[in-house]
Motif scaffolding. Structure first.
Motif, short mmCIF file in Angstrom:
data_model
loop_
_atom_site.label_atom_id
_atom_site.label_comp_id
_atom_site.label_asym_id
_atom_site.label_seq_id
_atom_site.Cartn_x
_atom_site.Cartn_y
_atom_site.Cartn_z
N CYS A 56 -1.06 4.45 -3.15
CA CYS A 56 -0.65 4.87 -4.28
C CYS A 56 0.95 5.45 -4.43
N ILE A 57 1.33 5.78 -3.11
CA ILE A 57 2.65 6.09 -2.91
C ILE A 57 3.58 5.04 -3.11
N THR A 58 3.20 3.81 -2.45
CA THR A 58 3.98 2.58 -2.72
C THR A 58 3.81 2.04 -4.20
N ALA A 59 2.68 2.16 -4.79
CA ALA A 59 2.57 1.62 -6.24
C ALA A 59 3.41 2.70 -7.25
N LYS A 60 3.62 3.95 -6.80
CA LYS A 60 4.27 4.82 -7.44
C LYS A 60 5.82 4.53 -7.12
N SER A 119 4.54 -6.13 -17.70
CA SER A 119 3.29 -6.94 -17.93
C SER A 119 3.10 -8.02 -16.71
N ALA A 120 3.89 -8.06 -15.75
CA ALA A 120 3.68 -8.95 -14.64
C ALA A 120 2.77 -7.89 -13.33
N LEU A 121 1.47 -7.68 -13.77
CA LEU A 121 0.94 -6.88 -13.04
C LEU A 121 0.33 -7.35 -11.67
N SER A 122 -0.07 -8.79 -11.80
CA SER A 122 -0.38 -9.21 -10.48
C SER A 122 0.87 -9.43 -9.47
N ARG A 123 1.99 -9.65 -10.01
CA ARG A 123 3.28 -9.85 -9.09
C ARG A 123 3.45 -8.31 -8.54
N ARG A 124 3.57 -7.41 -9.62
CA ARG A 124 3.57 -5.88 -9.08
C ARG A 124 2.76 -5.63 -7.84
N ARG A 125 1.52 -5.94 -7.93
CA ARG A 125 0.55 -5.63 -6.95
C ARG A 125 1.00 -6.30 -5.67
N VAL A 126 1.34 -7.61 -5.73
CA VAL A 126 1.66 -8.39 -4.70
C VAL A 126 2.79 -7.46 -3.84
N ILE A 127 3.85 -7.27 -4.48
CA ILE A 127 5.06 -6.34 -4.18
C ILE A 127 4.51 -5.01 -3.48
N THR A 128 3.59 -4.44 -4.27
CA THR A 128 3.14 -3.14 -3.63
C THR A 128 2.44 -3.24 -2.54
N GLU A 129 1.74 -4.22 -2.15
CA GLU A 129 1.01 -4.51 -0.68
C GLU A 129 1.98 -4.97 0.21
N LEU A 130 3.11 -5.57 -0.23
CA LEU A 130 4.18 -6.20 0.82
C LEU A 130 4.79 -4.87 1.19
N LEU A 131 5.24 -4.21 0.50
CA LEU A 131 6.09 -3.03 0.97
C LEU A 131 5.27 -1.79 1.30
N HIS A 132 4.05 -1.73 1.33
CA HIS A 132 3.18 -0.96 1.85
C HIS A 132 3.02 -1.37 3.21
N ARG A 133 2.85 -2.63 3.46
CA ARG A 133 2.56 -3.22 4.81
C ARG A 133 3.93 -3.21 5.62
N THR A 136 6.71 4.28 7.65
CA THR A 136 5.81 5.22 7.27
C THR A 136 6.79 6.45 6.72
N ASP A 137 8.01 6.66 7.33
CA ASP A 137 8.81 7.84 7.07
C ASP A 137 9.53 7.59 5.82
N THR A 138 9.77 6.17 5.48
CA THR A 138 10.62 5.91 4.12
C THR A 138 9.61 6.26 3.01
N LEU A 139 8.20 5.72 3.07
CA LEU A 139 7.06 6.06 1.99
C LEU A 139 6.91 7.67 1.98
N GLU A 140 6.62 8.08 2.90
CA GLU A 140 6.63 9.68 2.93
C GLU A 140 7.73 10.54 2.30
N GLY A 141 8.87 9.93 2.68
CA GLY A 141 9.96 10.35 2.05
C GLY A 141 10.18 10.26 0.65
N PHE A 142 9.65 9.10 0.20
CA PHE A 142 9.64 9.07 -1.42
C PHE A 142 8.41 9.96 -1.92
N ALA A 143 7.40 9.93 -1.27
CA ALA A 143 6.24 10.90 -1.80
C ALA A 143 6.57 12.42 -1.90
N ARG A 144 7.67 12.99 -0.88
CA ARG A 144 8.00 14.27 -1.23
C ARG A 144 9.06 14.42 -2.12
#
Length: 380
Positions: A118-122, A142-156, A160-168
């Motif tokens: 959910c860090i990436t989703a946020k 409203s493009a919820l499916s496309r947003r989910r695909v983008i979230t999974e792509l970026l999560h993958r 990790t340092d980039t995502l944790e930087g956003f979380a902080r």
């Protein structure tokens, strides 16, 4: 998953809200949560946030309360999962209670959200909002499916340092902190040849002041910390499944265990989502699945103390069991016999789906790997 869902629900409810009083509820949905960590998405002790509960026909509530009261040990004021899950004998007893109170198929509903995913989703939700910047006109809320695909792509793909930087940065938003994160995300997506996304994040950087203001702005009922937590999206996703199940079955009210922190906000948001009594048509997403943006069978929301409402104690047992099952499945560790049985029982709503393949009783908002682990527990 988050603000985009709330925006779409509000617009849908506004378009379709029926005039007149809602129908009298025939059912009550009792709900509780497990794994609350607020805006801290890096809390290793709480890897999953779970919202879960039990749907009960109103004429069955007194019988169920008597059954729960009969399970209380002498001198104990309430059944608590935190106590029962500590031992194999407690887990066995908890399983027996859940089995005895599973009064009808589909009575248990839950949503599991993996905090790190959910860090990436946020990140997608905050920075790729077309209402706050013009670099993502191709990605409507409203493009919820496309947003989910983008979230999974970026999560993958994102480090990790980039995502944790956003979380902080997201815990206490500031223009400076967001700008640092965005520059890193732009660099990462450009190096990955994700040119459209790099351009979209550049649009966010150009509008970072506006984006930051939207995130930190509060009102008399809420703060950034409350909106940033997973409590709101988890509850609203959960109620979607209940609402679909209640089509042609009647109306339902919602009772949540007492939470001073979220009482005003939960009440406000459930009202925003409500289009009670309307014939609002479900959205059809890009992948063909159904998405209920407005709650057409919901009547009202309130909070009660689990010490005085025994059915809320069962909601606590369900939520805590699901959270434990998710941790066991994700870790790959061996569980004792009682824990395995409890896990299978707790996750069994995953077997239910409608004729379009939509899960109606359980929502799993996790990385693909964690989803596979959860399903492997059931052998599905």
């Amino acid at each position: 998953m988050n603000n985009s869902d709330i925006h779409e629900a509000t617009m849908s409810a506004a378009r379709s809200r029926a005039l007149g009083a809602p129908a009298s509820p025939t059912h009550t949905f009792f709900v509780d949560e497990s794994g609350h960590a607020g805006a801290n998405y890096l809390d290793a002790a709480q890897p999953f946030h779970v919202a879960a509960g039990m749907l009960v026909r109103n004429e069955h509530k007194e019988d169920l309360r008597r059954a729960i009261d009969g399970e209380r040990r002498q001198g104990a004021s309430e059944l608590k999962a935190s106590t029962l899950l500590r031992s194999a004998s407690g887990q066995k007893r908890l399983l027996r209670i859940l089995e005895q109170t599973a009064s009808e198929p589909g009575a248990r509903f839950f949503v599991v959200m993996e905090r790190r995913f959910c860090i990436t989703a946020k990140l997608v939700d905050v920075f790729l909002d077309p209402e706050l910047q013009d670099g993502v006109d191709w990605l409507p809320t409203s493009a919820l499916s496309r947003r989910r695909v983008i979230t999974e792509l970026l999560h993958r793909e994102l480090p990790t340092d980039t995502l944790e930087g956003f979380a902080r940065a997201y815990q206490t938003p500031s223009e400076e902190a967001f700008a640092v994160v965005l520059r890193q995300v732009i660099q990462d997506t450009a190096s990955l040849k994700l040119d459209d996304l790099a351009s979209a994040f550049k649009g966010a950087l150009a509008n970072v002041e506006r984006i930051c203001e939207a995130e930190i702005r509060g009102d008399e009922t809420s703060t950034h910390g409350q909106w940033a937590a997973l409590n709101i999206p988890a509850l609203m996703h959960l109620l979607r499944y209940v609402d679909v199940h209640m089509d042609s079955r009647g109306a339902y009210s919602v009772v949540h265990d007492t939470s001073v922190e979220f009482e005003a906000l939960f009440t406000r948001v459930t009202k925003m989502f409500s289009a009670s009594g309307s014939s609002a048509v479900d959205l059809t997403l890009e992948d063909g699945t159904r998405h209920r943006a407005a709650l057409r069978n919901f009547t009202d929301f309130k909070m009660e103390d689990s010490k005085t409402e025994p059915i809320l104690q069962v909601a606590d047992l369900i939520a805590s069991s699901i959270a434990r099952a998710a941790r066991i499945a994700a870790s790959g560790t061996n569980a004792n016999r009682e824990a395995r049985a409890l896990t299978k029982f707790a996750l069994s709503p995953l077997r239910y789906s409608d004729d379009l393949g939509n899960q109606l009783f359980a929502g799993v908002f996790t990385s693909p790997g964690a989803r596979r682990s959860l399903k492997a527990v059931l052998g599905v």
